[in-house]
Design a protein around this motif. Sequence first.
Motif, PDB file in Angstrom:
ATOM      1  N   GLY A 154       0.804  -1.216   0.000  1.00 36.12           N
ATOM      2  CA  GLY A 154       0.000   0.000   0.000  1.00 36.12           C
ATOM      3  C   GLY A 154       0.837   1.266   0.000  1.00 36.12           C
ATOM      4  N   LEU A 155       2.074   1.164  -0.495  1.00 39.27           N
ATOM      5  CA  LEU A 155       2.992   2.303  -0.470  1.00 39.27           C
ATOM      6  C   LEU A 155       3.252   2.862  -1.875  1.00 39.27           C
ATOM      7  N   HIS A 156       2.307   2.632  -2.776  1.00 38.81           N
ATOM      8  CA  HIS A 156       2.446   3.182  -4.122  1.00 38.81           C
ATOM      9  C   HIS A 156       2.314   4.698  -4.078  1.00 38.81           C
ATOM     10  N   SER A 157       3.164   5.399  -4.825  1.00 38.95           N
ATOM     11  CA  SER A 157       3.145   6.861  -4.821  1.00 38.95           C
ATOM     12  C   SER A 157       3.782   7.394  -6.103  1.00 38.95           C
ATOM     13  N   ASP A 158       3.660   8.707  -6.301  1.00 43.74           N
ATOM     14  CA  ASP A 158       4.305   9.318  -7.457  1.00 43.74           C
ATOM     15  C   ASP A 158       5.827   9.226  -7.356  1.00 43.74           C
ATOM     16  N   THR A 159       6.353   9.328  -6.141  1.00 40.22           N
ATOM     17  CA  THR A 159       7.810   9.227  -5.988  1.00 40.22           C
ATOM     18  C   THR A 159       8.309   7.826  -6.328  1.00 40.22           C
ATOM     19  N   LEU A 160       7.518   6.813  -5.999  1.00 42.60           N
ATOM     20  CA  LEU A 160       7.892   5.441  -6.346  1.00 42.60           C
ATOM     21  C   LEU A 160       7.889   5.266  -7.869  1.00 42.60           C
ATOM     22  N   ASP A 161       6.889   5.832  -8.530  1.00 43.35           N
ATOM     23  CA  ASP A 161       6.824   5.719  -9.982  1.00 43.35           C
ATOM     24  C   ASP A 161       7.955   6.500 -10.655  1.00 43.35           C
ATOM     25  N   VAL A 162       8.335   7.618 -10.074  1.00 43.89           N
ATOM     26  CA  VAL A 162       9.480   8.366 -10.608  1.00 43.89           C
ATOM     27  C   VAL A 162      10.743   7.509 -10.519  1.00 43.89           C
ATOM     28  N   ALA A 163      10.909   6.828  -9.394  1.00 49.61           N
ATOM     29  CA  ALA A 163      12.089   5.970  -9.217  1.00 49.61           C
ATOM     30  C   ALA A 163      12.123   4.868 -10.273  1.00 49.61           C
ATOM     31  N   LEU A 164      10.977   4.224 -10.497  1.00 55.21           N
ATOM     32  CA  LEU A 164      10.947   3.150 -11.499  1.00 55.21           C
ATOM     33  C   LEU A 164      11.109   3.710 -12.916  1.00 55.21           C
ATOM     34  N   SER A 165      10.573   4.899 -13.154  1.00 50.62           N
ATOM     35  CA  SER A 165      10.733   5.495 -14.485  1.00 50.62           C
ATOM     36  C   SER A 165      12.205   5.747 -14.787  1.00 50.62           C
ATOM     37  N   ARG A 185       0.178  12.952 -14.573  1.00 51.15           N
ATOM     38  CA  ARG A 185       0.163  14.288 -15.201  1.00 51.15           C
ATOM     39  C   ARG A 185      -1.118  15.045 -14.848  1.00 51.15           C
ATOM     40  N   GLY A 186      -0.952  16.206 -14.263  1.00 52.69           N
ATOM     41  CA  GLY A 186      -2.093  17.005 -13.836  1.00 52.69           C
ATOM     42  C   GLY A 186      -2.618  16.635 -12.471  1.00 52.69           C
ATOM     43  N   LYS A 187      -2.126  15.519 -11.919  1.00 54.22           N
ATOM     44  CA  LYS A 187      -2.572  15.069 -10.600  1.00 54.22           C
ATOM     45  C   LYS A 187      -1.503  15.238  -9.528  1.00 54.22           C
ATOM     46  N   SER A 188      -0.251  15.074  -9.935  1.00 53.65           N
ATOM     47  CA  SER A 188       0.847  15.161  -8.976  1.00 53.65           C
ATOM     48  C   SER A 188       1.387  16.585  -8.905  1.00 53.65           C
TER      49      SER A 188
END
Length: 217
Positions: A154-165, A185-188
């Motif tokens: 339950g620790l999914h976040s925009d920062t986690l997605d940035v790391a994987l990107s 995009r538009g949400k974070s």
Amino acid sequence: IVLIIVFFFSCSTNYAQQKEKPYSKDLIKVEERLREGNFPEALGMLDAITTNYPDASDVFYAKALLFGQVGNLDNALLNAEIAYRQDPSLVYANYLIELNKSKKDWPKVIDILSTMREHYPTITGLSRDLLTTMGSTGNLEGALKIYEEEKDKGLHSDTLDVALSDVYFHTTKIKEGIALLEPWRGKSSLSNVYGRLAYGYLEDGKTKTAIAVLEQG
């Protein structure tokens, strides 16, 4: 970093006095030498303390900081490892990780991060660092495993997605990186989302879209 070391000693001295450590008075003298800029004498005094008190993890950490300051990475690493073995705290672990990164010892970095992640499962920064380190060394499968584990917790976040990107872009999986970040995009409100996404679009040859993303962020 000199100010950081002096600050560390001030804190250590106060803590040592509260805990009535037998070398608290010696730490005061070390702090005085540091304020004078006398690193060699300060190191000599610290050597004497660790000789008499071989379990003084805080003093080994202090020695690691000082050796790191004067550019002696081998001795900094040696003392940081001793401090970490005696007390695997986040502070000691983080410095040991940074030293190993400086030496480009990625297997050691991954080992320490994996251990600390087990001890502190809710500190997402450790997982992100582990994920990006794995990705930068070509272990995409390992990075994806960490990513899925974080999502499952339950620790999914925009920062986690940035790391994987970052991992995707590093491994030239440009479209995968874009697909991961586009939903934010538009949400974070995280600027890195837009910076990384714009980079992805640039790499994909979509300059106008990249500019629009940057303007949006």
